[in-house]
Design a protein around this motif. Structure first.
Motif, PDB file in Angstrom:
ATOM      1  N   GLU A 136      87.264 -32.465 -90.559  1.00  0.00           N
ATOM      2  CA  GLU A 136      88.374 -31.798 -91.239  1.00  0.00           C
ATOM      3  C   GLU A 136      89.697 -32.491 -90.950  1.00  0.00           C
ATOM      4  O   GLU A 136      90.538 -32.642 -91.829  1.00  0.00           O
ATOM      5  CB  GLU A 136      88.452 -30.337 -90.789  1.00  0.00           C
ATOM      6  CG  GLU A 136      87.285 -29.503 -91.253  1.00  0.00           C
ATOM      7  CD  GLU A 136      87.286 -28.131 -90.599  1.00  0.00           C
ATOM      8  OE1 GLU A 136      86.628 -27.241 -91.139  1.00  0.00           O
ATOM      9  OE2 GLU A 136      87.945 -27.954 -89.550  1.00  0.00           O
ATOM     10  N   ALA A 137      89.861 -32.946 -89.706  1.00  0.00           N
ATOM     11  CA  ALA A 137      91.109 -33.620 -89.343  1.00  0.00           C
ATOM     12  C   ALA A 137      91.228 -34.967 -90.044  1.00  0.00           C
ATOM     13  O   ALA A 137      92.313 -35.407 -90.393  1.00  0.00           O
ATOM     14  CB  ALA A 137      91.190 -33.799 -87.834  1.00  0.00           C
ATOM     15  N   MET A 138      90.118 -35.657 -90.265  1.00  0.00           N
ATOM     16  CA  MET A 138      90.169 -36.972 -90.897  1.00  0.00           C
ATOM     17  C   MET A 138      90.366 -36.885 -92.404  1.00  0.00           C
ATOM     18  O   MET A 138      90.785 -37.842 -93.029  1.00  0.00           O
ATOM     19  CB  MET A 138      88.900 -37.777 -90.594  1.00  0.00           C
ATOM     20  CG  MET A 138      88.826 -38.254 -89.157  1.00  0.00           C
ATOM     21  SD  MET A 138      90.146 -39.401 -88.757  1.00  0.00           S
ATOM     22  CE  MET A 138      91.286 -38.404 -87.831  1.00  0.00           C
ATOM     23  N   ASN A 139      90.077 -35.728 -93.017  1.00  0.00           N
ATOM     24  CA  ASN A 139      90.346 -35.574 -94.448  1.00  0.00           C
ATOM     25  C   ASN A 139      91.842 -35.654 -94.727  1.00  0.00           C
ATOM     26  O   ASN A 139      92.261 -36.179 -95.744  1.00  0.00           O
ATOM     27  CB  ASN A 139      89.784 -34.256 -94.960  1.00  0.00           C
ATOM     28  CG  ASN A 139      88.271 -34.307 -95.067  1.00  0.00           C
ATOM     29  OD1 ASN A 139      87.681 -35.374 -95.135  1.00  0.00           O
ATOM     30  ND2 ASN A 139      87.649 -33.140 -95.072  1.00  0.00           N
ATOM     31  N   PRO A 165      98.352 -22.432 -93.884  1.00  0.00           N
ATOM     32  CA  PRO A 165      97.190 -21.641 -94.299  1.00  0.00           C
ATOM     33  C   PRO A 165      96.375 -21.221 -93.077  1.00  0.00           C
ATOM     34  O   PRO A 165      96.226 -21.959 -92.122  1.00  0.00           O
ATOM     35  CB  PRO A 165      96.392 -22.623 -95.166  1.00  0.00           C
ATOM     36  CG  PRO A 165      97.366 -23.686 -95.559  1.00  0.00           C
ATOM     37  CD  PRO A 165      98.409 -23.725 -94.503  1.00  0.00           C
ATOM     38  N   GLY A 166      95.854 -20.017 -93.134  1.00  0.00           N
ATOM     39  CA  GLY A 166      95.069 -19.501 -92.017  1.00  0.00           C
ATOM     40  C   GLY A 166      95.864 -18.556 -91.137  1.00  0.00           C
ATOM     41  O   GLY A 166      95.305 -17.865 -90.314  1.00  0.00           O
ATOM     42  N   TYR A 167      97.165 -18.559 -91.299  1.00  0.00           N
ATOM     43  CA  TYR A 167      98.006 -17.654 -90.535  1.00  0.00           C
ATOM     44  C   TYR A 167      98.498 -16.572 -91.486  1.00  0.00           C
ATOM     45  O   TYR A 167      98.910 -16.846 -92.603  1.00  0.00           O
ATOM     46  CB  TYR A 167      99.210 -18.392 -89.941  1.00  0.00           C
ATOM     47  CG  TYR A 167      98.854 -19.273 -88.773  1.00  0.00           C
ATOM     48  CD1 TYR A 167      98.955 -18.795 -87.485  1.00  0.00           C
ATOM     49  CD2 TYR A 167      98.421 -20.574 -88.973  1.00  0.00           C
ATOM     50  CE1 TYR A 167      98.631 -19.596 -86.414  1.00  0.00           C
ATOM     51  CE2 TYR A 167      98.091 -21.380 -87.913  1.00  0.00           C
ATOM     52  CZ  TYR A 167      98.197 -20.887 -86.626  1.00  0.00           C
ATOM     53  OH  TYR A 167      97.874 -21.672 -85.570  1.00  0.00           O
ATOM     54  N   GLY A 168      98.524 -15.409 -91.059  1.00  0.00           N
ATOM     55  CA  GLY A 168      99.017 -14.334 -91.898  1.00  0.00           C
ATOM     56  C   GLY A 168      98.396 -13.013 -91.500  1.00  0.00           C
ATOM     57  O   GLY A 168      97.700 -12.900 -90.499  1.00  0.00           O
ATOM     58  N   PRO A 178      91.054 -25.327 -83.283  1.00  0.00           N
ATOM     59  CA  PRO A 178      91.511 -26.550 -83.942  1.00  0.00           C
ATOM     60  C   PRO A 178      90.446 -27.046 -84.924  1.00  0.00           C
ATOM     61  O   PRO A 178      89.263 -26.716 -84.787  1.00  0.00           O
ATOM     62  CB  PRO A 178      91.702 -27.532 -82.777  1.00  0.00           C
ATOM     63  CG  PRO A 178      90.923 -26.985 -81.647  1.00  0.00           C
ATOM     64  CD  PRO A 178      90.851 -25.514 -81.862  1.00  0.00           C
ATOM     65  N   PRO A 179      90.847 -27.856 -85.904  1.00  0.00           N
ATOM     66  CA  PRO A 179      89.878 -28.329 -86.908  1.00  0.00           C
ATOM     67  C   PRO A 179      88.876 -29.293 -86.280  1.00  0.00           C
ATOM     68  O   PRO A 179      89.133 -29.916 -85.262  1.00  0.00           O
ATOM     69  CB  PRO A 179      90.755 -29.039 -87.935  1.00  0.00           C
ATOM     70  CG  PRO A 179      91.972 -29.435 -87.190  1.00  0.00           C
ATOM     71  CD  PRO A 179      92.178 -28.379 -86.156  1.00  0.00           C
TER      72      PRO A 179
END
Length: 157
Positions: free
Chosen positions: A27-30, A45-48, A22-23
């Motif tokens: 990062e979560a607050m951005n 993004p990040g999955y693939g 998890p971020p």
């Protein structure tokens, strides 16, 4: 006698069941509400193929759009609240405190009519002013003792 038992087909492991971490808090607050993005992308993004294989796609509902937060103000109705010539225990609608009303007596129509009636019957030498000294002939204004707002008026006539 030998009986043959039915068996399920073998389980195939196609992809590992790992997910990215998890971020972090920063990062979560951005972007604290990622589900409210205006242009949702699937897969995120990040999955693939490079990181983690994409899971089979389920039918999706329409994208979620964010709306501003709406605050709701509660209105409390106090049934059977009748103002009289006695203090009333109630919730003040202005300061939202449980209070006992403060009373103020004002000369109203009944005091003036009583004065006029006494003057007509011959009490003209000051006795006709007695109704202005008697609280039971005056109108009553109810105030909140905390915020001093007028909560109600009881008129004799």
């Amino acid at each position: 006698i030998k009986t043959k038992m039915a068996s399920a087909p073998p389980i195939e492991v196609v992809m590992p069941l790992t997910a990215p971490l998890p971020p972090s808090y920063e990062e979560a607050m951005n972007h604290p509400y990622p589900h409210c993005s205006q242009n949702p992308t699937y897969p995120p993004p990040g999955y693939g193929p490079k990181n983690t294989p994409v899971y089979p796609v389920q039918p999706q509902s329409p994208p979620v759009t964010c709306h501003p937060v709406v605050s709701v103000q509660s209105v409390y109705v106090q049934p059977g609240l009748v103002f009289s010539d006695h203090p009333v225990v109630m919730n003040c609608p202005a300061c939202r405190q449980m209070i006992t009303t403060q009373l103020e007596y004002n000369s109203g129509a009944l005091a003036w009519l009583s004065c006029a009636g006494l003057a007509i019957f011959g009490c003209i030498y000051g006795c006709c002013l007695i109704p202005f000294c008697v609280d039971s002939l005056k109108d009553v204004t109810h105030y909140c003792p905390n915020c001093k707002n007028v909560l109600g008026v009881y008129k004799r006539l």
